[in-house]
Design a protein around this motif. Structure first.
Motif, PDB file in Angstrom:
ATOM      1  N   GLY A  24      -1.393   1.011  -5.175  1.00 18.66           N
ATOM      2  CA  GLY A  24      -1.695   0.412  -6.594  1.00 18.66           C
ATOM      3  C   GLY A  24      -2.419   1.288  -7.525  1.00 18.66           C
ATOM      4  O   GLY A  24      -3.212   2.320  -7.186  1.00 18.66           O
ATOM      5  N   ASN A  25      -2.557   0.730  -8.548  1.00 18.56           N
ATOM      6  CA  ASN A  25      -3.427   1.207  -9.668  1.00 18.56           C
ATOM      7  C   ASN A  25      -4.889   1.012  -9.477  1.00 18.56           C
ATOM      8  O   ASN A  25      -5.255  -0.160  -9.932  1.00 18.56           O
ATOM      9  N   ASP A  26      -5.582   1.803  -8.692  1.00 20.20           N
ATOM     10  CA  ASP A  26      -6.982   1.348  -8.451  1.00 20.20           C
ATOM     11  C   ASP A  26      -7.913   1.209  -9.720  1.00 20.20           C
ATOM     12  O   ASP A  26      -8.873   0.250  -9.699  1.00 20.20           O
ATOM     13  N   ILE A  27      -7.607   1.659 -10.714  1.00 22.01           N
ATOM     14  CA  ILE A  27      -8.341   1.443 -12.121  1.00 22.01           C
ATOM     15  C   ILE A  27      -8.383   0.120 -12.654  1.00 22.01           C
ATOM     16  O   ILE A  27      -9.181  -0.388 -12.892  1.00 22.01           O
ATOM     17  N   ALA A  28      -7.018  -0.208 -12.415  1.00 24.51           N
ATOM     18  CA  ALA A  28      -6.594  -1.707 -12.968  1.00 24.51           C
ATOM     19  C   ALA A  28      -7.511  -2.787 -12.164  1.00 24.51           C
ATOM     20  O   ALA A  28      -7.497  -3.904 -12.644  1.00 24.51           O
ATOM     21  N   ARG A  29      -7.842  -2.508 -11.021  1.00 22.04           N
ATOM     22  CA  ARG A  29      -8.480  -3.311  -9.936  1.00 22.04           C
ATOM     23  C   ARG A  29      -9.857  -3.351 -10.126  1.00 22.04           C
ATOM     24  O   ARG A  29     -10.748  -4.154  -9.672  1.00 22.04           O
TER      25      ARG A  29
END
Length: 76
Positions: A24-29
């Motif tokens: 997944g996009n870790d920054i979006a989390r």
């Protein structure tokens, strides 16, 4: 022989899709408060390496994305 090759290609594609969907996009989390802190640290950082500069750019892009797509003003 040809059938085994076809099945193995299908298996490779299925495994690749599973692995890619798990990434997944870790920054979006990152929650808003943590993202704001990281951006502030980046804004005041000195003598950053190229990798650190890239990470900070990613944080700034995530702030812009949240503003544009979600209407949330997270970062300065």
């Amino acid at each position: 022989m040809l059938r085994n090759r076809f099945i193995s290609k299908q298996a490779v594609w299925i495994i690749a899709l599973i692995v890619l969907s798990a990434c997944g996009n870790d920054i979006a989390r990152i929650d808003d408060d943590d993202l704001r802190k990281k951006v502030q640290e980046c804004d005041y950082a000195m003598n950053m390496s190229a990798a650190e500069h890239q990470v900070c750019g990613n944080y700034h892009r995530e702030c812009k994305r949240r503003l544009k797509s979600e209407g949330r003003f997270v970062c300065n």
